[in-house]
Every structure is written in structure tokens, then in C-alpha cells.
Design a protein around this motif. Structure first.
Motif, PDB file in Angstrom:
ATOM      1  N   ALA A 147       0.837  -1.202   0.000  1.00  0.00           N
ATOM      2  CA  ALA A 147       0.000   0.000   0.000  1.00  0.00           C
ATOM      3  C   ALA A 147       0.869   1.249   0.000  1.00  0.00           C
ATOM      4  O   ALA A 147       0.623   2.198  -0.759  1.00  0.00           O
ATOM      5  N   VAL A 148       1.888   1.263   0.852  1.00  0.00           N
ATOM      6  CA  VAL A 148       2.790   2.417   0.933  1.00  0.00           C
ATOM      7  C   VAL A 148       3.552   2.591  -0.378  1.00  0.00           C
ATOM      8  O   VAL A 148       3.685   3.706  -0.897  1.00  0.00           O
ATOM      9  N   ALA A 149       4.064   1.486  -0.936  1.00  0.00           N
ATOM     10  CA  ALA A 149       4.837   1.552  -2.178  1.00  0.00           C
ATOM     11  C   ALA A 149       3.995   2.114  -3.319  1.00  0.00           C
ATOM     12  O   ALA A 149       4.459   2.969  -4.087  1.00  0.00           O
ATOM     13  N   LEU A 150       2.753   1.671  -3.435  1.00  0.00           N
ATOM     14  CA  LEU A 150       1.881   2.166  -4.497  1.00  0.00           C
ATOM     15  C   LEU A 150       1.485   3.623  -4.257  1.00  0.00           C
ATOM     16  O   LEU A 150       1.387   4.413  -5.200  1.00  0.00           O
ATOM     17  N   ALA A 151       1.279   3.981  -2.999  1.00  0.00           N
ATOM     18  CA  ALA A 151       0.963   5.367  -2.663  1.00  0.00           C
ATOM     19  C   ALA A 151       2.116   6.290  -3.078  1.00  0.00           C
ATOM     20  O   ALA A 151       1.895   7.364  -3.654  1.00  0.00           O
ATOM     21  N   GLU A 152       3.333   5.867  -2.768  1.00  0.00           N
ATOM     22  CA  GLU A 152       4.514   6.672  -3.130  1.00  0.00           C
ATOM     23  C   GLU A 152       4.686   6.744  -4.643  1.00  0.00           C
ATOM     24  O   GLU A 152       5.106   7.783  -5.179  1.00  0.00           O
ATOM     25  N   LYS A 153       4.359   5.657  -5.346  1.00  0.00           N
ATOM     26  CA  LYS A 153       4.471   5.655  -6.801  1.00  0.00           C
ATOM     27  C   LYS A 153       3.489   6.645  -7.428  1.00  0.00           C
ATOM     28  O   LYS A 153       3.824   7.358  -8.386  1.00  0.00           O
ATOM     29  N   ILE A 154       2.287   6.717  -6.885  1.00  0.00           N
ATOM     30  CA  ILE A 154       1.252   7.586  -7.454  1.00  0.00           C
ATOM     31  C   ILE A 154       1.490   9.055  -7.114  1.00  0.00           C
ATOM     32  O   ILE A 154       1.377   9.930  -7.982  1.00  0.00           O
ATOM     33  N   SER A 155       1.847   9.337  -5.868  1.00  0.00           N
ATOM     34  CA  SER A 155       1.893  10.740  -5.410  1.00  0.00           C
ATOM     35  C   SER A 155       3.274  11.239  -5.019  1.00  0.00           C
ATOM     36  O   SER A 155       3.414  12.402  -4.629  1.00  0.00           O
ATOM     37  N   GLY A 156       4.277  10.391  -5.078  1.00  0.00           N
ATOM     38  CA  GLY A 156       5.622  10.819  -4.717  1.00  0.00           C
ATOM     39  C   GLY A 156       5.967  10.551  -3.272  1.00  0.00           C
ATOM     40  O   GLY A 156       7.113  10.295  -2.929  1.00  0.00           O
ATOM     41  N   SER A 157       4.972  10.627  -2.395  1.00  0.00           N
ATOM     42  CA  SER A 157       5.146  10.307  -0.978  1.00  0.00           C
ATOM     43  C   SER A 157       3.796   9.879  -0.419  1.00  0.00           C
ATOM     44  O   SER A 157       2.741  10.225  -0.966  1.00  0.00           O
ATOM     45  N   GLU A 158       3.831   9.129   0.674  1.00  0.00           N
ATOM     46  CA  GLU A 158       2.578   8.706   1.272  1.00  0.00           C
ATOM     47  C   GLU A 158       1.824   9.907   1.838  1.00  0.00           C
ATOM     48  O   GLU A 158       0.590   9.942   1.817  1.00  0.00           O
ATOM     49  N   THR A 159       2.553  10.907   2.318  1.00  0.00           N
ATOM     50  CA  THR A 159       1.910  12.107   2.858  1.00  0.00           C
ATOM     51  C   THR A 159       1.086  12.809   1.793  1.00  0.00           C
ATOM     52  O   THR A 159      -0.056  13.232   2.035  1.00  0.00           O
ATOM     53  N   GLU A 160       1.635  12.944   0.593  1.00  0.00           N
ATOM     54  CA  GLU A 160       0.887  13.555  -0.513  1.00  0.00           C
ATOM     55  C   GLU A 160      -0.275  12.664  -0.942  1.00  0.00           C
ATOM     56  O   GLU A 160      -1.348  13.150  -1.317  1.00  0.00           O
ATOM     57  N   PHE A 161      -0.069  11.357  -0.882  1.00  0.00           N
ATOM     58  CA  PHE A 161      -1.121  10.417  -1.255  1.00  0.00           C
ATOM     59  C   PHE A 161      -2.306  10.524  -0.301  1.00  0.00           C
ATOM     60  O   PHE A 161      -3.465  10.409  -0.719  1.00  0.00           O
ATOM     61  N   VAL A 162      -2.028  10.759   0.972  1.00  0.00           N
ATOM     62  CA  VAL A 162      -3.104  10.925   1.955  1.00  0.00           C
ATOM     63  C   VAL A 162      -3.985  12.117   1.575  1.00  0.00           C
ATOM     64  O   VAL A 162      -5.221  12.063   1.710  1.00  0.00           O
ATOM     65  N   LYS A 163      -3.375  13.177   1.088  1.00  0.00           N
ATOM     66  CA  LYS A 163      -4.154  14.337   0.636  1.00  0.00           C
ATOM     67  C   LYS A 163      -5.081  13.937  -0.510  1.00  0.00           C
ATOM     68  O   LYS A 163      -6.243  14.360  -0.569  1.00  0.00           O
ATOM     69  N   LEU A 164      -4.562  13.105  -1.414  1.00  0.00           N
ATOM     70  CA  LEU A 164      -5.363  12.624  -2.531  1.00  0.00           C
ATOM     71  C   LEU A 164      -6.500  11.725  -2.035  1.00  0.00           C
ATOM     72  O   LEU A 164      -7.623  11.782  -2.547  1.00  0.00           O
ATOM     73  N   MET A 165      -6.203  10.909  -1.042  1.00  0.00           N
ATOM     74  CA  MET A 165      -7.235  10.035  -0.459  1.00  0.00           C
ATOM     75  C   MET A 165      -8.392  10.856   0.091  1.00  0.00           C
ATOM     76  O   MET A 165      -9.571  10.555  -0.167  1.00  0.00           O
ATOM     77  N   ASN A 166      -8.078  11.897   0.835  1.00  0.00           N
ATOM     78  CA  ASN A 166      -9.117  12.713   1.456  1.00  0.00           C
ATOM     79  C   ASN A 166      -9.893  13.538   0.427  1.00  0.00           C
ATOM     80  O   ASN A 166     -11.105  13.729   0.566  1.00  0.00           O
ATOM     81  N   LYS A 167      -9.202  14.007  -0.599  1.00  0.00           N
ATOM     82  CA  LYS A 167      -9.895  14.730  -1.677  1.00  0.00           C
ATOM     83  C   LYS A 167     -10.858  13.787  -2.409  1.00  0.00           C
ATOM     84  O   LYS A 167     -12.003  14.144  -2.696  1.00  0.00           O
ATOM     85  N   THR A 168     -10.372  12.580  -2.698  1.00  0.00           N
ATOM     86  CA  THR A 168     -11.205  11.602  -3.400  1.00  0.00           C
ATOM     87  C   THR A 168     -12.398  11.204  -2.550  1.00  0.00           C
ATOM     88  O   THR A 168     -13.513  11.014  -3.067  1.00  0.00           O
ATOM     89  N   ALA A 169     -12.184  11.090  -1.251  1.00  0.00           N
ATOM     90  CA  ALA A 169     -13.291  10.765  -0.345  1.00  0.00           C
ATOM     91  C   ALA A 169     -14.396  11.811  -0.464  1.00  0.00           C
ATOM     92  O   ALA A 169     -15.580  11.474  -0.534  1.00  0.00           O
ATOM     93  N   LYS A 170     -14.020  13.082  -0.514  1.00  0.00           N
ATOM     94  CA  LYS A 170     -15.009  14.152  -0.671  1.00  0.00           C
ATOM     95  C   LYS A 170     -15.738  14.013  -2.009  1.00  0.00           C
ATOM     96  O   LYS A 170     -16.958  14.172  -2.096  1.00  0.00           O
TER      97      LYS A 170
END
Length: 449
Positions: free
Chosen positions: A138-161
């Protein structure tokens, strides 16, 4: 004990007994006891019909709870979306970060072992995520998509909205609690967890199933080998024991038609499961949160599925072209006819508890912008022209609403009504004028007498 004290104690005891009995037999207590007819042993649970979005069962579905590894459904959704959008390819290879590798070697967590010196495909890591609940994948794919897991979390929350999961709060891609992650925290405080409701998890599952049904091809795999490096084969067993592909050792949990989606467990979340099942043309999504045991999360889900398939059925509420009760036509002005018949544009079929059959009523909502002050349409009117819509009200006992919006069924004109020519309209105007004068004269004469 003197008589006075004896009387006081007797009075207090009688009062306590009275309050206890009153509480047990109070109507509110009775309704609370019958609020959960299925007796689902979970903090929260929901059952949704995918075809209609109708909620068939609900228990505490808006309570915010930690979802544990069910969080990974959002990671799965975003991987599927990235592939669909052309930002990733399934056969794309990359090397994982030290953070992901270190996490993969923590024996307290589920998943496969990953190396920093080996090229993994997006597909292989997605399979490790969806089948074996790999936190590191999960972490590896998150980093691949967004560059870092921290940035991916932002994407997760935006997508949730974007998906209507307004209450969701994601702090990482795996679902682990921050207290267990140490230096690998992506967002939030040291004691934070991902938090989401059963309703929102059902929305996420709904979009996985409807937007990316190919995800079920992976989530339905009971067992598969993962290549962690040169000559390093690791066997993965799906934690979803309801899958029909398992042997007889899982007979207690297996359920025909189950093909997803995601289990979860942490100390804070308890045993959880978001599932989906299809039999014939009916598909359900279920969520149970914080059950008492690994076994319970599947057995409670079986209760939901048995209810859905055995005690509800798809029933015709309205047929295409049906007339509207108490409003079969609308008046028309300036037309060759003075009214137009109206009808339901599309048929409506909904899953209904068998005891609620026939307990739906229709409510007509006319488009007021099309009507004059007297509630009339103005010609010309075209066949099939929308004049309003119908909503349905369940008057039975099983009204849990919808995952998103309740259906609105268009109401349309059943035929053309052409506009009258200028000569006919002129004659009508003269006729109305004369009629008005005559009526006024009659009223005047009546006033004299």
C-alpha cells in the motif's frame, strides 16, 4: 431499624423496582429492542443493493470508527483510477522505498517481504495489497502515485469528498494505527487512526464495484504466489474466507457469489469486513465494523446476505408508461386539445422487504417553470416532454433510505398537443370576452334581486 427508617427503605426499594419495570416495558425500550431485527453483533453494519443504491439494513452507519485495513480499498480505488487515467500501467516496474521495505519486514504486520533492489510491477504489488493485505505494498503504491505517502493521503481525502464520503479522515494508505507505525507515520498525530463510517465505506465499495469491476477479478483470488525477489516465492492466502474458492476447511464461512472485497483488523478497530456478493442479477455490498472475532465478521456478514437474498426481492413499483394516480392529465392552454395525458417515462424496480410489498406511494412533483399561474401547460407540447418527476415514499417498516439520492422518475407528456392557429385563438379570445361580459351581467342582475 425503627419504623420510620423501615418505611423510608421500603419506599425507596419500591420506587427502584417501579422505575426498573417501567424502563423494561416502556414503548421506547421496546422499539429500541426491535430496531435491529437481524441482531447483527457489530458496532456498525450496512447492507446495500448495488443496482438501486437502496440501503436494505442499517445499524449505526454514521458512527465514526477506525476501518483498519479496509482503508486499503481507497488505495485500491486510486490505483485503478491511475491505470484507467493512463498515469500508471499494470506492467510498469519500479523499486520500493526503504520505508516500504522496512515496513514489509515488520512481523507484526500482514504482507509480503519487499526488497529495495528488486523491480516490482504495479500489478504484483496491487495483488499483494488486495489479496494478502500487504501494508508495505500500500505504501509503495501510494509513493508511486503521489511521490510520498503524505501527498497520497491528501489525494485520499480529496477523493473521499468527491465520492460523498464527507466524514472520512484518512491519515495513511494502509489502515494501521499511528501508534504502531513509529517513524513511518504519514500524517496525523502519534495516537491517530484513519476514521470513517460504515456508510462511507459502503460508498467506497460501491464505486470500486461500479467504476472498476475488474477489481473483483483480483479480490476474488483465494490464493496466489508472490515473487519477492530472485527465487523468493511467497504464498499469499486471501483473508476473505467467504470466497467460494476456498476448500472445505472454510465451509462455515463460504458464501456463493462472494468475490470481494477487504477485511481489516487492529486492536482499535476490532475485526472488520467489507464484502460484496452477486447471485443472478442481484449484487449486495456489506460492511461490518468492530465484531468480536475473525469468525464473527464473516458469520455476521452471512446474516446480512441471507436477509438480502431470502427476505427481500426485486419488485415492480411502477411500469413504464404508467399513469399517475389522481393526476392522469394536465390542462393545456392555446392548444388544439385542452389537456394532455402524462405518464411515467421509465419502469421502477426496487428491492423490498417481502413484508413491505405494496407499501409504496408515489408523490408527483410538477415542473412549475412550465406552468402558468393557473397550473396549465402552454401549447405546443411535445410527446415525451418532461413535465416533472415522481418520488417514492416507503410506508413500510424497512425504510433506511439510499446510499446516495433517492430515485426521481421522469414524468412526460404522453402525446403531442399542437398549438392552435391564430384564427382559432382569436375566436377563443372573443368567446372568452363575451362569456366574461355575460357572466358579469348575470351577476349584476342577481345583485338587483
Amino acid at each position: 431499624m425503627n419504623v420510620r427508617k423501615y418505611i423510608q427503605h421500603s419506599f425507596i426499594l419500591s420506587l427502584v423496582l417501579f422505575l426498573l419495570v417501567a424502563t423494561l416495558f416502556h414503548p421506547k425500550s421496546a422499539s429500541a429492542a426491535t430496531n435491529d431485527p437481524l441482531k447483527i453483533n457489530a458496532k456498525a453494519a450496512i447492507l446495500v443493493d448495488v443496482n438501486s443504491g437502496k440501503i436494505l439494513y442499517a445499524k449505526n452507519i454514521d458512527e465514526m470508527l477506525p476501518p483498519a485495513s479496509m482503508t486499503k480499498m481507497m488505495t485500491e480505488y486510486l490505483v485503478q483510477k491511475s491505470v484507467a487515467d493512463g498515469k500508471l500501467k499494470w506492467d510498469t516496474t519500479f523499486r520500493v522505498s526503504q520505508k516500504a521495505s522496512d515496513l514489509s519486514h515488520n512481523t507484526d504486520f500482514s504482507g509480503v517481504s519487499l526488497r529495495t533492489d528488486y523491480d516490482y510491477t504495479v500489478k504484483s504489488l496491487y495483488e499483494a495489497l488486495a489479496i494478502f493485505s500487504s501494508n508495505a505494498a500500500a505504501v509503495a503504491l501510494a509513493e508511486k502515485i503521489s511521490g510520498s505517502e503524505t501527498e497520497f493521503v491528501k489525494l485520499m481525502n480529496k477523493t473521499a469528498k468527491d465520492l460523498g464520503m464527507d466524514d472520512a479522515k484518512f491519515i495513511n494508505s494502509s489502515g494501521l494505527d499511528n501508534v504502531d507505525l513509529g517513524d513511518a507515520i504519514a500524517a496525523g498525530g502519534p495516537n491517530d487512526s484513519n476514521m470513517v463510517s460504515a456508510r462511507s465505506l459502503a460508498k467506497l465499495a460501491y464505486h470500486i464495484v461500479t467504476d472498476y469491476p475488474q477489481a473483483l477479478e483480483v479480490s476474488s483470488i483465494p490464493e496466489k504466489d508472490f515473487i519477492g525477489g530472485p527465487g523468493e516465492k511467497q504464498h499469499m492466502t486471501n483473508y476473505n474466507y467467504m470466497l467460494p474458492g476456498f476448500g472445505d476447511n472454510m465451509r462455515e464461512y463460504k458464501y456463493p457469489g462472494v468475490d470481494g472485497l477487504k477485511t481489516g483488523f487492529t486492536d482499535a478497530a476490532g475485526e472488520c469486513f467489507t464484502g460484496t456478493v452477486k447471485q443472478g442479477n442481484r449484487r449486495f455490498i456489506s460492511v461490518v465494523m468492530h465484531t468480536e472475532s475473525e469468525s464473527a465478521r464473516f458469520l455476521e456478514t452471512k446474516k446480512l446476505y441471507d436477509y438480502g437474498f431470502k427476505q427481500t426481492s426485486d419488485q415492480s413499483i411502477l411500469k413504464k408508461g404508467a399513469s399517475i394516480k389522481d393526476k392522469k392529465s394536465l390542462p393545456v392552454v392555446k392548444g388544439k386539445q385542452d389537456h394532455v395525458d402524462i405518464e411515467v417515462k421509465d419502469a421502477v424496480t426496487l428491492p423490498i422487504d417481502n413484508s413491505d410489498k405494496g407499501k409504496y406511494k408515489t408523490v408527483l412533483h410538477l415542473d412549475k417553470s412550465l406552468l402558468n399561474k393557473d397550473g396549465e401547460l402552454t401549447a405546443p407540447v411535445k410527446k415525451g416532454q418532461k413535465v416533472g418527476y415522481i418520488t417514492l415514499e416507503n410506508t413500510g417498516d424497512h425504510n433506511y433510505g439510499y446510499l446516495y439520492n433517492a430515485p426521481k422518475i421522469d414524468v412526460v407528456a404522453k402525446e403531442d398537443v399542437q398549438k392552435s392557429n391564430w384564427f382559432v385563438l382569436t375566436l377563443r379570445s372573443i368567446g372568452h370576452f363575451i362569456s366574461g361580459i355575460f357572466t358579469g351581467a348575470v351577476d349584476l342582475v342577481k345583485g338587483w334581486f
